[in-house]
Motif scaffolding. Structure first.
Motif, PDB file in Angstrom:
ATOM      1  N   LEU A   1      10.572 -51.249  30.902  1.00 28.12           N
ATOM      2  CA  LEU A   1      11.294 -52.130  30.170  1.00 28.12           C
ATOM      3  C   LEU A   1      10.959 -53.474  30.052  1.00 28.12           C
ATOM      4  CD1 LEU A   1      14.350 -50.816  32.252  1.00 28.12           C
ATOM      5  CD2 LEU A   1      14.207 -50.598  29.747  1.00 28.12           C
ATOM      6  N   THR A   2      10.103 -53.842  31.099  1.00 25.43           N
ATOM      7  CA  THR A   2       9.523 -55.411  31.332  1.00 25.43           C
ATOM      8  C   THR A   2       8.156 -55.644  30.675  1.00 25.43           C
ATOM      9  OG1 THR A   2       9.177 -54.930  33.388  1.00 25.43           O
ATOM     10  CG2 THR A   2      11.179 -56.090  33.061  1.00 25.43           C
ATOM     11  N   MET A   3       7.313 -54.397  30.380  1.00 27.62           N
ATOM     12  CA  MET A   3       5.998 -54.755  30.104  1.00 27.62           C
ATOM     13  C   MET A   3       5.606 -55.807  29.151  1.00 27.62           C
ATOM     14  SD  MET A   3       5.128 -50.958  28.465  1.00 27.62           S
ATOM     15  CE  MET A   3       6.048 -50.361  26.949  1.00 27.62           C
ATOM     16  N   ASN A   4       6.606 -55.766  28.061  1.00 25.31           N
ATOM     17  CA  ASN A   4       5.994 -56.874  27.123  1.00 25.31           C
ATOM     18  C   ASN A   4       7.204 -57.703  26.970  1.00 25.31           C
ATOM     19  OD1 ASN A   4       4.234 -55.065  25.846  1.00 25.31           O
ATOM     20  ND2 ASN A   4       5.788 -53.758  24.737  1.00 25.31           N
ATOM     21  N   LEU A   5       7.750 -58.344  27.993  1.00 21.43           N
ATOM     22  CA  LEU A   5       8.555 -59.480  28.040  1.00 21.43           C
ATOM     23  C   LEU A   5       8.207 -60.795  27.548  1.00 21.43           C
ATOM     24  CD1 LEU A   5       8.591 -61.661  30.785  1.00 21.43           C
ATOM     25  CD2 LEU A   5       9.018 -59.469  31.888  1.00 21.43           C
ATOM     26  N   SER A   6       6.804 -60.907  27.584  1.00 21.46           N
ATOM     27  CA  SER A   6       6.242 -62.072  27.294  1.00 21.46           C
ATOM     28  C   SER A   6       5.899 -62.337  25.839  1.00 21.46           C
ATOM     29  CB  SER A   6       5.013 -62.521  28.067  1.00 21.46           C
ATOM     30  OG  SER A   6       3.991 -61.513  27.799  1.00 21.46           O
ATOM     31  N   MET A   7       6.120 -61.401  24.757  1.00 20.24           N
ATOM     32  CA  MET A   7       5.739 -61.201  23.587  1.00 20.24           C
ATOM     33  C   MET A   7       6.766 -60.840  22.641  1.00 20.24           C
ATOM     34  SD  MET A   7       3.036 -58.154  23.243  1.00 20.24           S
ATOM     35  CE  MET A   7       2.880 -58.000  21.469  1.00 20.24           C
ATOM     36  N   MET A   8       7.861 -60.789  23.130  1.00 15.60           N
ATOM     37  CA  MET A   8       9.292 -60.298  22.394  1.00 15.60           C
ATOM     38  C   MET A   8       9.242 -61.214  20.859  1.00 15.60           C
ATOM     39  SD  MET A   8      11.813 -59.751  25.189  1.00 15.60           S
ATOM     40  CE  MET A   8      13.279 -59.234  23.844  1.00 15.60           C
TER      41      MET A   8
ATOM     42  N   GLU B   1      -0.628 -60.081  31.520  1.00 18.23           N
ATOM     43  CA  GLU B   1      -0.627 -60.830  32.745  1.00 18.23           C
ATOM     44  C   GLU B   1       0.357 -61.831  32.623  1.00 18.23           C
ATOM     45  OE1 GLU B   1      -4.786 -62.229  32.741  1.00 18.23           O
ATOM     46  OE2 GLU B   1      -5.501 -60.633  33.988  1.00 18.23           O
ATOM     47  N   ALA B   2       0.877 -62.499  31.626  1.00 19.95           N
ATOM     48  CA  ALA B   2       1.840 -63.158  31.393  1.00 19.95           C
ATOM     49  C   ALA B   2       3.186 -62.600  31.853  1.00 19.95           C
ATOM     50  CB  ALA B   2       2.176 -63.672  29.826  1.00 19.95           C
ATOM     51  N   ALA B   3       3.475 -61.366  31.501  1.00 24.82           N
ATOM     52  CA  ALA B   3       4.582 -60.465  31.800  1.00 24.82           C
ATOM     53  C   ALA B   3       4.479 -60.539  33.470  1.00 24.82           C
ATOM     54  CB  ALA B   3       4.794 -59.170  31.290  1.00 24.82           C
ATOM     55  N   LEU B   4       3.418 -60.194  34.099  1.00 23.63           N
ATOM     56  CA  LEU B   4       3.327 -60.089  35.465  1.00 23.63           C
ATOM     57  C   LEU B   4       3.643 -61.235  36.290  1.00 23.63           C
ATOM     58  CD1 LEU B   4       2.126 -58.471  37.996  1.00 23.63           C
ATOM     59  CD2 LEU B   4      -0.144 -59.402  37.463  1.00 23.63           C
ATOM     60  N   ALA B   5       3.206 -62.591  35.518  1.00 24.20           N
ATOM     61  CA  ALA B   5       3.492 -63.846  36.236  1.00 24.20           C
ATOM     62  C   ALA B   5       4.925 -63.905  36.225  1.00 24.20           C
ATOM     63  CB  ALA B   5       2.604 -64.854  35.472  1.00 24.20           C
ATOM     64  N   ALA B   6       5.690 -63.697  34.966  1.00 26.82           N
ATOM     65  CA  ALA B   6       7.091 -63.680  34.833  1.00 26.82           C
ATOM     66  C   ALA B   6       7.936 -63.023  35.896  1.00 26.82           C
ATOM     67  CB  ALA B   6       7.575 -63.641  33.663  1.00 26.82           C
ATOM     68  N   LEU B   7       7.516 -62.098  36.064  1.00 24.38           N
ATOM     69  CA  LEU B   7       7.904 -61.173  36.934  1.00 24.38           C
ATOM     70  C   LEU B   7       8.035 -61.548  38.474  1.00 24.38           C
ATOM     71  CD1 LEU B   7       7.155 -57.385  35.560  1.00 24.38           C
ATOM     72  CD2 LEU B   7       9.535 -58.719  35.600  1.00 24.38           C
ATOM     73  N   GLN B   8       6.867 -61.863  38.648  1.00 24.13           N
ATOM     74  CA  GLN B   8       6.624 -62.734  40.155  1.00 24.13           C
ATOM     75  C   GLN B   8       7.526 -63.909  40.316  1.00 24.13           C
ATOM     76  OE1 GLN B   8       2.326 -62.784  39.862  1.00 24.13           O
ATOM     77  NE2 GLN B   8       1.903 -61.012  41.249  1.00 24.13           N
ATOM     78  N   GLN B   9       7.525 -64.664  39.171  1.00 22.44           N
ATOM     79  CA  GLN B   9       8.327 -65.771  39.313  1.00 22.44           C
ATOM     80  C   GLN B   9       9.935 -65.512  39.659  1.00 22.44           C
ATOM     81  OE1 GLN B   9       6.816 -68.733  38.924  1.00 22.44           O
ATOM     82  NE2 GLN B   9       8.389 -69.993  39.390  1.00 22.44           N
ATOM     83  N   ILE B  10      10.429 -64.474  39.282  1.00 19.73           N
ATOM     84  CA  ILE B  10      11.750 -64.209  39.455  1.00 19.73           C
ATOM     85  C   ILE B  10      11.770 -63.240  40.952  1.00 19.73           C
ATOM     86  CG2 ILE B  10      12.560 -64.599  37.219  1.00 19.73           C
ATOM     87  CD1 ILE B  10      12.789 -61.379  37.017  1.00 19.73           C
ATOM     88  N   GLY B  11      10.854 -63.193  41.476  1.00 13.51           N
ATOM     89  CA  GLY B  11      10.721 -62.595  42.838  1.00 13.51           C
ATOM     90  C   GLY B  11      10.391 -61.158  42.901  1.00 13.51           C
ATOM     91  N   ILE B  12       9.918 -60.497  41.621  1.00 17.01           N
ATOM     92  CA  ILE B  12       9.643 -58.944  41.890  1.00 17.01           C
ATOM     93  C   ILE B  12       8.486 -58.734  42.626  1.00 17.01           C
ATOM     94  CG2 ILE B  12       9.040 -56.919  40.539  1.00 17.01           C
ATOM     95  CD1 ILE B  12      11.893 -58.459  40.120  1.00 17.01           C
ATOM     96  N   THR B  13       8.703 -57.916  43.982  1.00 18.52           N
ATOM     97  CA  THR B  13       7.528 -57.638  44.851  1.00 18.52           C
ATOM     98  C   THR B  13       6.964 -56.113  44.786  1.00 18.52           C
ATOM     99  OG1 THR B  13       9.003 -57.364  46.580  1.00 18.52           O
ATOM    100  CG2 THR B  13       8.027 -59.769  46.048  1.00 18.52           C
ATOM    101  N   ASP B  14       7.771 -55.379  44.217  1.00 15.79           N
ATOM    102  CA  ASP B  14       7.300 -53.881  44.078  1.00 15.79           C
ATOM    103  C   ASP B  14       6.114 -53.670  43.329  1.00 15.79           C
ATOM    104  OD1 ASP B  14       7.258 -51.358  43.208  1.00 15.79           O
ATOM    105  OD2 ASP B  14       8.953 -51.008  42.531  1.00 15.79           O
ATOM    106  N   PRO B  15       5.027 -53.232  43.953  1.00 18.14           N
ATOM    107  CA  PRO B  15       3.612 -53.216  43.740  1.00 18.14           C
ATOM    108  C   PRO B  15       3.458 -52.325  42.486  1.00 18.14           C
ATOM    109  CG  PRO B  15       3.827 -52.042  45.795  1.00 18.14           C
ATOM    110  CD  PRO B  15       5.092 -52.665  45.603  1.00 18.14           C
TER     111      PRO B  15
END
Length: 380
Positions: free
Chosen positions: A170-177, A203-217
């Motif tokens: 669901l979130t893999m392309n969130l940085s290029m919508m 990597e941009a999507a990864l950073a955005a997810l980490q920014q909202i507190g996602i920690t699931d490896p």
């Protein structure tokens, strides 16, 4: 102006329209308060395409129930998909300003799983037949998540792993919508800047997810690696040892990217995409995933079009006894004329065997194909 397309469930004869309605180019078709007086008029307009502004859709046409489960034994996978696509679009855009939480994405993934498990074949058909222009980024992520969920379930992955995979899809392309929406209309090759954005988006999507507190490896690694390939020719890190979850996402991503329309080419027949993936990936590290894809979708997935031995064109709507013999519904006669209504065909019978795949862009009918799956659900 962001718009949403209406379907037969949204517009009714004799009922005043709650707002202005436009065609796909933004030209006014119907004014607020106007009333449609005949089924023929409604069918013609639905075939042409009716669009309203997003805020009007959410205020007057969006179902109030969030759950995709059937109500009173009725299940409309196309209507539910449309609602989920709008919700996902809002959630993904909310990640960038931290108005969306990880818990909301997980909750959405739970709804998606319920939707898929209600009628998996109808869910795939709704993905393949959704070639609408609006919210292409959300549409692609939703389709990829649906297919990923089906593949992970067939592989008997643990429930927690399936949930992490769905969230990643669901979130893999969130940085290029926004870029996905532009590329849908762009018939020219990617510019250097656009190519750089594409290569940077995992990597941009990864950073955005980490920014909202996602920690699931698993969630994070699958997002980061969904464009890596065992050959080392993927991006952005050119890894040769990759997470299986990321490779499953890559397969689902490729499938729907090729089966979807773009300005520079029409959608490819799903059967052609499946064969190409089998040739490209079927002998390497991803061979088990491709084999699972074939077992899950068959050679002719629901929602794809085929030509029958009697020269009719049909839409596949259920799997059959074998991958080569799906249950289909004829939508064009042997002479090329649209049928008045879909006519059920058992392709295991002589005369109705599948002769080959038909590109979706070459098929046009004057009725809502989604009703096939509603009717089948009610009569099953």
């Amino acid at each position: 102006m962001e718009t949403c397309r209406l379907n037969a469930n949204h517009v009714h004869i004799g009922v005043p329209l709650p707002g202005d309605v436009y065609d796909e180019h933004g030209q006014l078709l119907l004014s607020k308060g106007q009333i449609l007086n005949s089924q023929a008029q409604l069918d013609h307009l639905l075939e042409r395409g009716l669009y309203v502004e997003l805020r009007l859709f959410e205020a007057h046409f969006k179902p109030s129930a969030a759950s995709p489960l059937p109500v009173e034994n009725k299940f409309d996978p196309f209507l539910v998909r449309g609602t989920m696509k709008l919700s996902l679009n809002r959630l993904l855009r909310g990640i960038t300003d931290a108005s969306t939480s990880g818990a909301q994405i997980v909750e959405f993934a739970e709804h998606l799983e319920a939707y898929v498990h209600t009628d998996a074949e109808a869910a795939i058909a709704a993905c393949l037949l959704d070639q609408q222009e609006e919210s292409r980024g959300a549409a692609h992520s939703l389709s990829s998540a649906i297919l990923s969920a089906l593949l992970a379930k067939r592989l008997n992955w643990a429930k927690e792993r399936q949930r992490s995979l769905a969230c990643a899809a669901l979130t893999m392309n969130l940085s290029m919508m926004d870029l996905q929406q532009r590329l849908f209309r762009q018939a020219t090759p990617l510019t250097p800047v656009q190519l750089e954005q594409v290569h940077a988006h995992p990597e941009a999507a990864l950073a955005a997810l980490q920014q909202i507190g996602i920690t699931d490896p698993l969630w994070l690694k699958a997002v980061a690696q969904h464009h890596e390939a065992p050959s080392g020719k993927g991006y952005p890190q050119h890894l040769t040892e990759t997470l299986e979850d990321g490779q499953l996402l890559r397969i689902a991503d490729i499938f729907f990217a090729r089966a979807s329309a773009r300005a520079d080419r029409p959608p490819l027949p799903p059967a052609q995409v499946i064969r190409a993936l089998f040739v490209e990936e079927g002998q390497g590290a991803c061979a088990p995933l491709v084999a699972t894809l074939v077992k899950t979708l068959g050679l002719y997935p629901p929602g794809s079009f085929v030509k029958l031995a009697n020269s009719e064109v049909a839409v596949v709507f259920r799997s059959g006894a074998t991958p080569q013999t799906p249950v289909a519904a004829s939508v064009k006669t042997a002479s090329g004329m649209p049928t008045m209504q879909p006519v059920r065909r058992d392709t295991a019978r002589a005369g109705y065997t599948v002769a080959g795949a038909v590109a979706p862009g070459k098929v046009s009918v004057g009725y809502d194909l989604g009703k096939l799956w509603i009717t089948d659900a009610l009569n099953s």
